[in-house]
Design a protein around this motif. Structure first.
Motif, PDB file in Angstrom:
ATOM      1  N   TRP A 264       0.805  -1.221   0.000  1.00 43.03           N
ATOM      2  CA  TRP A 264       0.000   0.000   0.000  1.00 43.03           C
ATOM      3  C   TRP A 264       0.844   1.279   0.000  1.00 43.03           C
ATOM      4  N   ILE A 265       2.153   1.179   0.009  1.00 40.59           N
ATOM      5  CA  ILE A 265       3.018   2.350  -0.153  1.00 40.59           C
ATOM      6  C   ILE A 265       3.305   2.525  -1.637  1.00 40.59           C
ATOM      7  N   GLU A 266       2.949   3.692  -2.186  1.00 42.77           N
ATOM      8  CA  GLU A 266       3.011   3.892  -3.634  1.00 42.77           C
ATOM      9  C   GLU A 266       4.341   4.455  -4.112  1.00 42.77           C
ATOM     10  N   ASN A 267       4.893   5.420  -3.390  1.00 41.87           N
ATOM     11  CA  ASN A 267       6.120   6.077  -3.824  1.00 41.87           C
ATOM     12  C   ASN A 267       7.072   6.260  -2.649  1.00 41.87           C
ATOM     13  N   ILE A 268       8.367   6.217  -2.946  1.00 38.56           N
ATOM     14  CA  ILE A 268       9.403   6.459  -1.949  1.00 38.56           C
ATOM     15  C   ILE A 268      10.354   7.504  -2.527  1.00 38.56           C
ATOM     16  N   VAL A 269      10.435   8.645  -1.868  1.00 41.38           N
ATOM     17  CA  VAL A 269      11.330   9.713  -2.308  1.00 41.38           C
ATOM     18  C   VAL A 269      12.566   9.679  -1.420  1.00 41.38           C
ATOM     19  N   VAL A 270      13.716   9.482  -2.041  1.00 46.90           N
ATOM     20  CA  VAL A 270      14.985   9.459  -1.323  1.00 46.90           C
ATOM     21  C   VAL A 270      15.710  10.767  -1.609  1.00 46.90           C
ATOM     22  N   VAL A 271      16.067  11.485  -0.551  1.00 41.19           N
ATOM     23  CA  VAL A 271      16.675  12.814  -0.681  1.00 41.19           C
ATOM     24  C   VAL A 271      18.155  12.711  -0.331  1.00 41.19           C
ATOM     25  N   VAL A 272      19.024  13.082  -1.275  1.00 43.89           N
ATOM     26  CA  VAL A 272      20.456  12.926  -1.075  1.00 43.89           C
ATOM     27  C   VAL A 272      21.198  14.216  -1.403  1.00 43.89           C
ATOM     28  N   ALA A 273      22.424  14.300  -0.910  1.00 42.12           N
ATOM     29  CA  ALA A 273      23.297  15.420  -1.246  1.00 42.12           C
ATOM     30  C   ALA A 273      23.736  15.312  -2.704  1.00 42.12           C
ATOM     31  N   LYS A 274      24.104  16.454  -3.273  1.00 38.05           N
ATOM     32  CA  LYS A 274      24.479  16.493  -4.686  1.00 38.05           C
ATOM     33  C   LYS A 274      25.610  15.524  -4.994  1.00 38.05           C
ATOM     34  N   ASP A 275      26.582  15.429  -4.110  1.00 31.76           N
ATOM     35  CA  ASP A 275      27.739  14.564  -4.348  1.00 31.76           C
ATOM     36  C   ASP A 275      27.362  13.083  -4.432  1.00 31.76           C
ATOM     37  N   ASN A 276      26.211  12.722  -3.873  1.00 35.61           N
ATOM     38  CA  ASN A 276      25.805  11.317  -3.827  1.00 35.61           C
ATOM     39  C   ASN A 276      24.639  10.993  -4.760  1.00 35.61           C
ATOM     40  N   LEU A 277      24.273  11.938  -5.609  1.00 34.62           N
ATOM     41  CA  LEU A 277      23.113  11.721  -6.486  1.00 34.62           C
ATOM     42  C   LEU A 277      23.344  10.535  -7.426  1.00 34.62           C
ATOM     43  N   ASP A 278      24.457  10.529  -8.140  1.00 36.17           N
ATOM     44  CA  ASP A 278      24.720   9.444  -9.081  1.00 36.17           C
ATOM     45  C   ASP A 278      24.864   8.105  -8.361  1.00 36.17           C
ATOM     46  N   LEU A 279      25.510   8.126  -7.205  1.00 37.21           N
ATOM     47  CA  LEU A 279      25.647   6.903  -6.418  1.00 37.21           C
ATOM     48  C   LEU A 279      24.289   6.336  -6.056  1.00 37.21           C
ATOM     49  N   MET A 280      23.373   7.208  -5.608  1.00 36.90           N
ATOM     50  CA  MET A 280      22.063   6.744  -5.196  1.00 36.90           C
ATOM     51  C   MET A 280      21.264   6.196  -6.375  1.00 36.90           C
ATOM     52  N   VAL A 281      21.350   6.858  -7.520  1.00 43.48           N
ATOM     53  CA  VAL A 281      20.650   6.367  -8.708  1.00 43.48           C
ATOM     54  C   VAL A 281      21.192   5.004  -9.120  1.00 43.48           C
ATOM     55  N   ASN A 282      22.503   4.821  -9.017  1.00 50.77           N
ATOM     56  CA  ASN A 282      23.097   3.521  -9.337  1.00 50.77           C
ATOM     57  C   ASN A 282      22.618   2.434  -8.381  1.00 50.77           C
ATOM     58  N   ILE A 283      22.464   2.779  -7.107  1.00 55.15           N
ATOM     59  CA  ILE A 283      21.952   1.824  -6.122  1.00 55.15           C
ATOM     60  C   ILE A 283      20.532   1.401  -6.484  1.00 55.15           C
ATOM     61  N   VAL A 284      19.718   2.379  -6.845  1.00 56.03           N
ATOM     62  CA  VAL A 284      18.335   2.089  -7.221  1.00 56.03           C
ATOM     63  C   VAL A 284      18.296   1.128  -8.408  1.00 56.03           C
ATOM     64  N   GLN A 285      19.131   1.364  -9.389  1.00 58.84           N
ATOM     65  CA  GLN A 285      19.145   0.523 -10.578  1.00 58.84           C
ATOM     66  C   GLN A 285      19.738  -0.848 -10.297  1.00 58.84           C
ATOM     67  N   GLN A 286      20.832  -0.889  -9.558  1.00 57.36           N
ATOM     68  CA  GLN A 286      21.509  -2.164  -9.301  1.00 57.36           C
ATOM     69  C   GLN A 286      20.635  -3.135  -8.525  1.00 57.36           C
ATOM     70  N   PHE A 287      19.893  -2.620  -7.543  1.00 56.96           N
ATOM     71  CA  PHE A 287      19.100  -3.500  -6.689  1.00 56.96           C
ATOM     72  C   PHE A 287      17.615  -3.495  -7.048  1.00 56.96           C
ATOM     73  N   GLY A 288      17.290  -2.904  -8.170  1.00 56.46           N
ATOM     74  CA  GLY A 288      15.941  -3.031  -8.711  1.00 56.46           C
ATOM     75  C   GLY A 288      14.851  -2.400  -7.872  1.00 56.46           C
ATOM     76  N   HIS A 289      15.122  -1.273  -7.246  1.00 59.72           N
ATOM     77  CA  HIS A 289      14.098  -0.610  -6.435  1.00 59.72           C
ATOM     78  C   HIS A 289      13.116   0.119  -7.360  1.00 59.72           C
ATOM     79  N   LYS A 290      11.881  -0.316  -7.352  1.00 64.03           N
ATOM     80  CA  LYS A 290      10.917   0.122  -8.361  1.00 64.03           C
ATOM     81  C   LYS A 290      10.121   1.357  -7.972  1.00 64.03           C
ATOM     82  N   LYS A 291       9.976   1.621  -6.688  1.00 64.23           N
ATOM     83  CA  LYS A 291       9.102   2.708  -6.256  1.00 64.23           C
ATOM     84  C   LYS A 291       9.851   4.006  -5.958  1.00 64.23           C
ATOM     85  N   VAL A 292      11.147   4.048  -6.229  1.00 63.29           N
ATOM     86  CA  VAL A 292      11.997   5.123  -5.720  1.00 63.29           C
ATOM     87  C   VAL A 292      12.180   6.250  -6.723  1.00 63.29           C
TER      88      VAL A 292
END
Length: 437
Positions: free
Chosen positions: A80-108
């Protein structure tokens, strides 16, 4: 700026890390049956100075996976949770996007944060409003705010937080104080102490009607943005909404120090090691060995299923566990092991957690030549090296078929203990090794 991860199929998480009763669920709807929309904001812009590590703690890895991914998964598994917004510092933006893609997080959805905690949370809330040409996410009725470094939150408690926020406008987790709180004088002496029984520690998660917390942030002062940390206080001060406080389970603890990372890893390992599947063929010796190993591991509080050749070929056994024991008496076992590795890889079963695959070969000969054992070890190492790149930990155990009931029982006891230890520890340094018992 916001970026979304690709939709990658992946298996479910192991059911429930730690189960804790937190009061009666009477009056609450069943899981997945709530009739309002819910989203989550995870502020993850902290530097993690208290861990003493160069890497912010939310991005520290254990079991080949960053801490924040475990926290995200705790929310993604809730239907029942539809969306997850993850807020990161600019220096970690690409890292976080890579994490989302690598581990298949669909709602993020990943968004850039601000210079302080409150500024980052506000950035997360604004993702549901849209900015410029960007399309906003669907605005939820209730938003849950949580720390990226608290991975052990359960659906039952999230449901309580969401329901209370819907009914009261705001809700928050609390826990009893562990230590007495004191006030000191400017000279460093005791001023007074608080009566601990009257106070509680404010914890996460916290839930809000979206419009209430958004308007609170719109109205709050620069001092609030710069120095504040308590979201419930903003809802009370600027919107007059007094939160319903709910005592949470002990598992809501926050990873703060380096030692907490080891504790989190230990909890996950303990959960992953609760089940196993013994994969066996049709020959009598391997079937008997599989059943005896099942009984002995069961005595060690491990739930073990035996998988036959027919079920193995269908691949339906994969979702049962993250631990697999292939029992054989044949010397031509490598093809079967390679097939299992391919099955795990193609199913994505090892994306979120390392899969343990233990080859147990029963040596029915009087004594295998050293050259034959070395050839076996070399073959296992080659397969294990390739498997480890796919997050599959392959170990080998050679079990001598000793004569005499007493010696056989001792050998089986050693086999079960070694097998359980390999499963629990998940030590990549031991992959490709051939152990004799």
């Amino acid at each position: 700026m916001e970026r979304k991860g690709d939709n990658i199929d992946r298996p479910l998480h192991p059911a429930g890390f730690v189960t804790c009763e937190t009061g009666s669920n009477e009056g609450l709807p069943e899981r997945g049956s709530i009739d309002f929309t819910v989203a989550v904001v995870l502020p993850a812009g902290g530097s993690g100075e208290r861990t003493g590590l160069l890497t912010p703690k939310q991005f520290c890895k254990f079991l080949n996976r960053p801490l924040i991914s475990y926290t995200i998964q705790a929310f993604e598994r809730v239907a029942w949770i539809e969306n997850i917004v993850v807020v990161v510092a600019k220096d970690n933006l690409d890292l976080m996007v890579n994490i989302v893609q690598q581990f298949g997080h669909k709602k993020v959805t990943v968004v850039l944060g601000g210079s302080t905690r409150h500024r980052s949370i506000f950035k997360g809330l604004q993702a549901f409003q849209g900015r410029g040409d960007e399309s906003p996410l669907t605005k939820p009725k209730v938003v849950i705010i949580h720390d990226a470094v608290r991975p052990f939150v359960e659906e039952d408690f999230l449901l309580k937080i969401a329901i209370a926020a819907r009914e009261q406008g705001a809700s928050g987790a609390i826990r009893p104080l562990v230590s007495t709180v004191i006030a000191t004088t400017s000279e460093g002496y005791l001023d007074h102490s608080l009566e601990r029984v009257k106070y509680r520690a404010s914890e996460m998660p916290q839930g809000f009607m979206y419009d209430i917390i958004y308007q609170a942030y719109v109205q709050c002062s620069e001092a609030d943005f710069e120095f504040g940390t308590e979201c419930l206080h903003l809802a009370l001060q600027y919107c007059g909404t007094n939160a319903k406080l709910i005592e949470g389970p002990p598992t809501l603890w926050k990873v703060t120090y380096k030692r907490d990372l080891f504790a989190a890893e230990s909890i996950i390992k303990e959960t992953l090691s609760q089940t196993a599947c013994v994969v066996t063929g049709v020959c009598e010796e391997s079937t008997q060995l599989a059943h005896e190993l099942q009984n002995r591991l069961g005595a060690l509080d491990m739930q073990v299923d035996i998988i036959s050749t027919s079920l193995r070929s269908s691949g339906n056994f994969i979702s049962k566990s993250w631990n697999f024991i292939h029992v054989t008496v044949s010397n031509s076992y490598l093809e079967d092991v390679q097939e299992l590795v391919r099955t795990f890889e193609e199913s994505g079963h090892a994306v979120l957690y390392p899969v343990v695959l233990i080859l147990v070969q029963l040596d029915v000969s009087e004594q295998s030549p050293v050259s034959e054992r070395m050839a076996t070890l070399g073959a296992i190492r080659d397969v294990a090296t390739e498997a480890k790149r796919r997050n599959i930990l392959l170990y080998g155990i050679l079990l001598n078929h000793v004569q005499g009931a007493e010696k056989w029982q001792e050998a089986m006891e050693n086999l079960s203990q070694v097998t359980a230890a390999l499963i629990k520890e998940r030590n990549p340094a031991l992959t490709g090794q051939l152990l004799w018992v």
